[in-house]
Scaffold this active site. Sequence first.
Site, mmCIF file in Angstrom:
data_model
loop_
_atom_site.group_PDB
_atom_site.id
_atom_site.type_symbol
_atom_site.label_atom_id
_atom_site.label_comp_id
_atom_site.label_asym_id
_atom_site.label_seq_id
_atom_site.Cartn_x
_atom_site.Cartn_y
_atom_site.Cartn_z
ATOM 1 N N THR A 94 17.400 8.096 -28.671
ATOM 2 C CA THR A 94 15.896 7.963 -28.010
ATOM 3 C C THR A 94 15.624 8.342 -29.471
ATOM 4 O OG1 THR A 94 15.635 8.258 -26.482
ATOM 5 C CG2 THR A 94 13.941 8.481 -26.978
ATOM 6 N N LEU A 221 18.686 -3.957 -19.191
ATOM 7 C CA LEU A 221 17.279 -2.296 -18.442
ATOM 8 C C LEU A 221 16.922 -2.449 -17.382
ATOM 9 C CD1 LEU A 221 15.202 -2.682 -22.416
ATOM 10 C CD2 LEU A 221 17.182 -0.821 -21.571
ATOM 11 N N CYS A 276 22.604 6.222 -19.930
ATOM 12 C CA CYS A 276 21.779 5.370 -20.490
ATOM 13 C C CYS A 276 19.698 5.548 -18.885
ATOM 14 C CB CYS A 276 22.570 4.263 -18.940
ATOM 15 S SG CYS A 276 23.765 3.402 -20.283
HETATM 16 C C1 UDX Z 1 25.074 3.599 -15.401
HETATM 17 C C2 UDX Z 1 25.069 2.441 -14.679
HETATM 18 O O1 UDX Z 1 25.997 2.863 -13.382
HETATM 19 C C3 UDX Z 1 26.128 1.379 -15.305
HETATM 20 O O2 UDX Z 1 25.524 0.012 -15.117
HETATM 21 C C4 UDX Z 1 26.057 1.118 -16.607
HETATM 22 O O3 UDX Z 1 26.718 0.503 -17.718
HETATM 23 C C5 UDX Z 1 25.682 2.415 -17.632
HETATM 24 O O4 UDX Z 1 24.558 3.376 -16.363
HETATM 25 P P1 UDX Z 1 26.488 5.887 -15.701
HETATM 26 O O5 UDX Z 1 25.827 6.277 -16.051
HETATM 27 O O6 UDX Z 1 28.237 5.318 -16.111
HETATM 28 O O7 UDX Z 1 26.279 3.627 -15.022
HETATM 29 O O8 UDX Z 1 27.148 6.603 -13.979
HETATM 30 P P2 UDX Z 1 26.463 6.564 -12.552
HETATM 31 O O9 UDX Z 1 27.549 5.806 -12.015
HETATM 32 O O10 UDX Z 1 25.312 4.805 -13.139
HETATM 33 O O11 UDX Z 1 25.706 7.958 -12.337
HETATM 34 C C6 UDX Z 1 24.153 8.168 -13.303
HETATM 35 C C7 UDX Z 1 24.329 9.328 -12.488
HETATM 36 O O12 UDX Z 1 23.462 8.859 -11.168
HETATM 37 C C8 UDX Z 1 25.123 9.839 -12.386
HETATM 38 O O13 UDX Z 1 24.607 11.423 -13.101
HETATM 39 C C9 UDX Z 1 25.069 10.076 -10.354
HETATM 40 O O14 UDX Z 1 25.812 11.427 -10.228
HETATM 41 C C10 UDX Z 1 23.863 9.995 -10.272
HETATM 42 N N1 UDX Z 1 23.824 9.346 -8.739
HETATM 43 C C11 UDX Z 1 24.578 7.591 -8.662
HETATM 44 C C12 UDX Z 1 23.303 9.459 -8.352
HETATM 45 O O15 UDX Z 1 22.704 11.253 -8.368
HETATM 46 N N2 UDX Z 1 22.984 9.513 -6.711
HETATM 47 C C13 UDX Z 1 24.331 8.104 -6.597
HETATM 48 O O16 UDX Z 1 23.855 7.835 -5.600
HETATM 49 C C14 UDX Z 1 23.933 7.117 -7.094
#
Ligand code: UDX
EC number: 1.1.1.22
Length: 484
Positions: A94, A221, A276
């Site tokens: 960013t 996005l 992300c």
């Molecule tokens: C995410 C997207 O899932 C993926 O498809 C994309 O390509 C990249 O961004 P990522 O950031 O690697 O992937 O992990 P993700 O499992 O999505 O978790 C993101 C955050 O959300 C984590 O901090 C996780 O702990 C949190 N989370 C996830 C929650 O707090 N509750 C949930 O139910 C699910």
Amino acid sequence: MKDKMVKICCIGAGYVGGPTMAVIALKCPKIEVAVVDISVPRINAWNSDQLPIYEPGLEDVVKECRGRNLFFSTDVEKHVFEADIVFVSVNTPTKTRGLGAGKAADLTYWESAARMIADVSKSDKIVVEKSTVPVKTAEAIEKILTHNSKGIKFQILSNPEFLAEGTAIKDLFNPDRVLIGGRETPEGQKAIQTLKEVYAHWVPEDQILTTNLWSAELSKLAANAFLAQRISSVNAMSALCEATGADVTQVSFAVGKDSRIGPKFLNASVGFGGSCFQKDILNLVYICECNGLPEVAEYWKQVIKINDYQKNRFVNRLVSSMFNTVATKKIAILGFAFKKDTGDTRETPAIDVCKGLLGDKARLSIYDPQVTEDQIQRDLSMKKFDWDHPLHLQPMSPTTVKQVGVVWDAYEATKDAHGLCILTEWDEFKKLDFQRIYDNMQKPAFVFDGRNIVNVDKLREIGFIVYSIGKPLDAWLKDLPAVA
Ligand code: UDX
Ligand code: UDX
Ligand code: ADP
């Protein structure tokens, strides 16, 4: 066509480029895949036994292909020169200053990669956007390439990656879909077909979706914004549950049973993190504002606001229940990564929680099974948004944060502590001997579970005062004023 020798080069050996290319090399033994990066330590690590990222199953895949048809190199120009398909998977931070600071994506790394491709290419190439970028980046890249092309033809494709960290290999082996966007010209369609054939080595064709360039860019996005929105929705409910005595896990279970909603991604937490979600939403907000859509921008901004609210709420709850002061008290932090099964700390909620507690002068003892002390100290002394500049460009923290100790054991972290916070849902935390922990803590002993992984009743029986996101409050906490 499937067996025609194609050479692939991926610029950027990070969390996306590394695992994705390793899986392409595994599934397509006849394709030569080179992953290149300007960071010498990163490439050295990819060529060693200690890979630069922790990802279940990755080591096996790399071991099988490395030196066969998978190569890691810093000779960026040579491999780009030789490739038919060039994936670009560099970081897109960013912007920290100038127009769009704090929101817009900084495309410096992307632009320099594109100029380099134009410079060294002597044959036609397909250039694939792999890192998430703002909608219409492909158009900008296309301009840079064609205006510097010296007669060489470039086709730009958008092929966003949907893998999640911690499950990257599984996600790459069995993707819900592969998305390829390209120009609607015969040359564009041919390029789409060429990339489709790479994935068709292991992904069923009906799961390979093709669209125009802008739809592919926006879908990535949008997908991340929808996922983050679910988490902010359930986290908003968690605050209401605490106020009313409902239990958020029961509520999200009941809500998720509606097949139109579905059960996944409804776990209340201390907040979402990762490289992300926030970045992509800020990007989306910026694009909406630039396109004269302030109402749409406002709508998505709320997802981030609730996430910040949730992290603040957690810190406030902790401080207020510990007699409104944590100054000089030892607080154990269990888990620092942004989710389990990764050593990644980018935008982890642990950074905000720890900084909040340090602001109140607490002493922290941090344990995470995969995050190094160096990384934790760097994260706690770094400014917002500085994390996504390549490591070799990041200044090392001038001083380590003195109030912070990093230890290699949960029992060590909690010894003599007044409170313990669970900030990452590592499986090993579910199996801790909480009686032993309780016996070694100061009393009253507090547990603040930011991931809802402990058995609240059992811990209360042991004697802990327990706060668990969105669960009915401990009698102790009920008497305190509401926190926000
Ligand atoms: C995410 C997207 O899932 C993926 O498809 C994309 O390509 C990249 O961004 P990522 O950031 O690697 O992937 O992990 P993700 O499992 O999505 O978790 C993101 C955050 O959300 C984590 O901090 C996780 O702990 C949190 N989370 C996830 C929650 O707090 N509750 C949930 O139910 C699910
Ligand atoms: C809703 C809930 O679906 C139902 O579970 C609850 O018991 C009562 O409220 P209802 O209002 O009857 O049911 O219809 P629903 O199918 O949910 O549609 C509500 C509105 O949303 C309609 O105007 C529909 O046209 C609109 N809609 C629905 C969309 O605009 N887009 C969609 O994708 C779905
Ligand atoms: P992601 O999570 O999207 O994979 P990372 O930050 O893990 O992002 O990886 C991006 C990688 O791209 C970094 O290792 C960085 O060194 C590399 N990189 C950035 N710019 C260039 C460039 N111009 N040429 C080669 N590699 C680059």
